[in-house]
Design an enzyme around this catalytic site. Structure first.
Site, mmCIF file in Angstrom:
data_model
loop_
_atom_site.group_PDB
_atom_site.id
_atom_site.type_symbol
_atom_site.label_atom_id
_atom_site.label_comp_id
_atom_site.label_asym_id
_atom_site.label_seq_id
_atom_site.Cartn_x
_atom_site.Cartn_y
_atom_site.Cartn_z
ATOM 1 C CB CYS A 10 -34.953 0.037 -36.524
ATOM 2 S SG CYS A 10 -36.675 -0.412 -36.371
ATOM 3 C CG HIS A 22 -39.339 -1.716 -24.510
ATOM 4 N ND1 HIS A 22 -40.256 -2.684 -24.815
ATOM 5 C CD2 HIS A 22 -38.957 -1.165 -25.683
ATOM 6 C CE1 HIS A 22 -40.450 -2.683 -26.140
ATOM 7 N NE2 HIS A 22 -39.680 -1.776 -26.680
HETATM 8 C C1 PEP Z 1 -38.420 -3.983 -32.614
HETATM 9 O O1 PEP Z 1 -39.436 -4.545 -32.224
HETATM 10 O O2 PEP Z 1 -37.480 -4.570 -33.178
HETATM 11 C C2 PEP Z 1 -38.261 -2.530 -32.427
HETATM 12 C C3 PEP Z 1 -37.269 -1.870 -32.976
HETATM 13 O O3 PEP Z 1 -39.147 -1.931 -31.596
HETATM 14 P P1 PEP Z 1 -39.076 -2.055 -29.993
HETATM 15 O O4 PEP Z 1 -37.803 -2.795 -29.660
HETATM 16 O O5 PEP Z 1 -39.119 -0.698 -29.436
HETATM 17 O O6 PEP Z 1 -40.301 -2.858 -29.699
#
Ligand code: PEP
Ligand code: MG
Length: 749
Positions: A683, A371
């Site tokens: 996503c 993140h």
């Molecule tokens: C994922 O895990 O692919 C996702 C879109 O969520 P994040 O990257 O925020 O964990």
């Protein structure tokens, strides 16, 4: 040209005899490479030595490649064809090396023109010593006989090269003792891009920046108590200014970013104690330093992650006061225009660095889907992740070129390299050119319509999403406004942020993902207690279901903001049908309450689940019947399916999006969506990979959500894909059992 194999063996014997007379070990190795190129009638021979401590192969001698790369090209065991030869303890011969998906190109090494490649591991029994590589400009140049003879030569040289490595290591250690700046000869590091972009600036190592207050006490000036009070006032004004600037650019996440420092400054425990010390004759700068250090000691003695942040804050605040009092500047603490090098950062650190106008970030630990990386992309801060401890020893002020497109770091780069990288980046940033790649209604070459949406982390991302005509927001990561605050934002605060979001993209579908904290997204104010495995702990929907008061406030804010808009609710990290239904039940309760209270809200928004855990792949049919839509979070799905921490650079080569298990899991989800008539989108980061796009289309997916900056390249790629062809290839890919094969086939796309 006929190769003189017999002579080669004989000369190696002679060369071994020269061992003692060689002026230096590197020189000795280079002589070997020169001789081998002559006798194998090829243009390149290179020797890579393997270092057990760092688990790295380092280029130590070459004939034919750029000699200035010696000592700087490094790779992990298994990385690139060379790393793979050592890991698998077998020769690797390629008639056209670039065709092999494991081929790794190192900018500046001068390998572009060489086609044939032969790497042989240098082993002594079970001991890994290194790899010897030969290359030729001609395709399919090396014969099976060459492989045999090259193996024989390498084996003959193994013990000698091992001795050379030992001596080189001893000399390096000696050099290090003499010059503590280990990084002095570090010129080039290959890492991985976490947030694309390019930055040129002077380095500052964050750990170093945080510790050097004592230097302010070494001034010949005498200071008074009055100087101290004036410095406090000036600091307060500066912090308030900073806070104000940040609030306009980062409305959603900036609250209280600098207020912790302002509060400490006003704390009587701070200023009164310093003033008293000054009155007792302590030199004012020294009084500030000792009180700051006392605070740091107190914070450090308490076991709470929130207080790690406070240590940074109190030191930073102390530095500001000292700078204002003495007029001296701490060159290491000013991040404006700098390339920050840090072992590890929290998302909140990244926000602070952004507000202080940092130019680029180098992280030793982290992952490209972490993140911190995701946030850096939203903030347009180029970020490279490189597991190279020597970077922490780069002296502050060293000029660094960060090429976060290629994932490379150039230390004290020459002007030619700087110009090439900056020119290329200018082209990538050409907004008009990028906008021309965007189609009004994205479709494949054979006319199949596809939705290309944007992921939003910060409200600031809306600008690029609109510029690149996103078909809506496929994922709004609502947790970012929670990360920096000193408390959970209340329903009203969240409502204001969410309202701005929906108003920022009128008439288009917006998917709100509920809070996904825990893992690497730590709330500074929440005491999690110690979690051995935070990614397997109280993360995401588990947190929300445990803290229903927080969850309810968020759901109410989302439902209220969605009134009159096309919006959907998405739960992260769902592991079972039961969990999904429990979370959905809370949305229904909140809707019921809002109705009773006469507050406007969106009625019956579609409620979906993220597909991120292996457990839901097994029950995908049942989940698809319950949920209104599915959204695949490939970042987590890959991490949990393969048991590979997405933030751990040490296992980055095992994080394989192309693993057959991942690809087959995606197919199962796509099939379930089709069977039950539910939308399925992707996503995670895979959604922006042009390499995976034909496969994802081939399994039937038509909705993709990605960081807006990737929309132009995905639009461009999409318009070249013929769906019927993609489907045939996809079937072939799904039949493969080996990752190396799926990787190859995906590359062929
Ligand atoms: C994922 O895990 O692919 C996702 C879109 O969520 P994040 O990257 O925020 O964990
Ligand atoms: Mg996720």
């Amino acid at each position: 040209m006929k190769r003189d194999h017999a002579k080669l063996i004989c000369d190696v014997g002679e060369l071994t005899g020269l061992f003692h007379d060689a002026p230096g070990m590197e020189d000795f190795l280079r002589k070997i490479t020169a001789m081998i190129t002559r006798h194998m009638a090829c243009e390149v021979c290179s020797i890579y030595l393997y270092y057990q401590d760092s688990r790295e192969l380092v280029l130590k001698a070459t004939t034919g490649l750029n000699p200035s790369c010696v000592g700087h090209v490094r790779m992990r065991l298994g990385e690139g064809l060379t790393g793979q030869a050592l890991k698998e303890r077998r020769p690797i011969c390629e008639g056209r090396a670039k065709d092999n998906p494991h081929f790794r190109y190192f900018p500046g090494i001068g390998e572009e023109k060489f086609e044939s490649f032969l790497a042989v591991p240098i082993l002594r029994g079970t001991v890994e010593i290194g790899v010897m590589v030969i290359q030729s400009e001609k395709k399919n140049y090396f014969t099976p006989e060459d492989i045999q003879i090259f193996r024989a030569v390498t084996s003959q040289l193994a013990a000698t090269i091992e001795t050379a490595r030992l001596l080189i290591t001893l000399n390096d250690k000696e050099r290090q003792k003499r010059a503590p700046a280990v990084a002095a000869d570090l010129k080039f590091v290959k890492g991985r891009s976490g947030a694309e972009g390019v930055a040129l600036g002077n380095a500052v190592v964050v750990d170093e920046a945080m510790t050097d207050l004592q230097r302010f006490t070494q001034t010949s000036h005498t200071h008074t108590e009055d100087d101290f009070h004036k410095a406090v006032q000036a600091t307060e004004a500066q912090l308030e200014d900073l806070q104000e600037q940040v609030e306009t650019t980062l409305f959603d996440v900036a609250a209280l970013i600098f207020t912790a420092q302002i509060l400490m400054l006003k704390d009587k425990g701070f200023s009164d104690v310093i003033a008293a010390q000054i009155r007792h004759g302590v030199d004012p700068p020294q009084a500030v330093v000792s009180v700051v250090q006392e605070y740091v000691r107190k914070f450090a003695s308490i076991n709470d992650s929130y207080l790690r942040e406070k240590i940074y804050d109190v030191k930073d605040m102390g530095r500001r006061v000292l700078e204002n009092m003495t007029g001296l500047k701490d060159p290491h603490a000013d991040f404006e225009g700098r390339i920050v090098i840090a072992r590890e950062l929290f998302p909140s650190d990244v926000l602070k660095l952004f507000s202080q106008k940092v130019k680029g970030i180098i992280l030793l630990n982290g992952g490209v889907t972490s993140h911190v990386a995701i946030l850096s992309r939203s903030l347009n801060i180029p970020l490279v992740i490189a597991d190279e401890p020597g970077l922490l020893a780069v002296p502050g002020g060293t000029r660094v070129l960060l090429d976060a497109v290629m994932g490379t770091i150039h230390i004290n780069p020459d002007e030619d390299t700087v110009r090439k990288v900056l020119d290329r980046e200018d082209l990538n940033k050409d907004l008009d050119r990028l906008k021309r790649l965007i189609r009004e209604h994205p479709k494949t070459k054979d006319g199949v319509a596809v939705k290309l949406m944007a992921n939003i982390n910060l409200l600031g991302d809306l600008k690029a999403a609109n510029e690149f005509k996103a078909d809506g927001i496929g994922l709004y990561r609502t947790e970012f406004p929670f990360l920096i605050r000193s408390n959970f934002p209340l329903e009203e605060e969240q409502y204001l942020i969410y309202r701005r979001l929906v108003q920022g993209m009128p008439g288009k579908e917006i998917t709100f993902r509920t809070l996904d904290i825990g893992g690497d997204k730590i709330l500074l104010h929440y005491n999690y207690g110690r979690e051995e495995n935070p990614f397997l702990g109280l993360r995401s929907i588990r947190f929300s279901l445990k803290h229903k008061d927080v969850f309810i406030q968020q759901i109410r804010a989302i439902l209220r903001a969605g009134h009159g808009h096309d919006m959907r609710v998405l739960f992260p990290m769902i592991s079972s049908v039961d969990e999904f239904l429990e979370a959905k039940g809370i949305v229904q309760e909140c809707a019921h309450d809002l109705a009773k209270e006469g507050i406007k809200y969106i009625k019956d928004p579609p409620i979906g689940t993220m597909i991120e855990l292996p457990s839901v792949i097994e029950i995908i049919d049942e989940l698809a019947q319950e949920a209104d839509f599915l959204s695949i979070g490939t970042n987590d799905l890959i991490q949990y399916l393969l048991a590979v921490d997405r933030n751990n650079e040490k296992v980055a080569d095992l994080y394989m999006p192309y693993h057959p298990a991942v690809l087959r899991a995606l197919k199962k989800v796509a099939d379930a969506g089709l069977k039950y008539g539910k939308d399925v989108s992707v996503c995670g980061d895979m959604a922006h990979s042009v390499q995976f796009l034909p496969f994802l289309l081939g399994i039937g997916l038509r909705r993709f959500s990605m960081d807006a900056r990737y929309l132009p390249s995905v639009h461009e790629k999409l318009s070249t894909i013929v769906l019927a062809e993609a489907e045939i290839k996809t079937r072939e890919i799904l039949q493969q059992s080996k990752a190396v094969r799926t990787a190859q086939l995906l590359d062929d796309f």
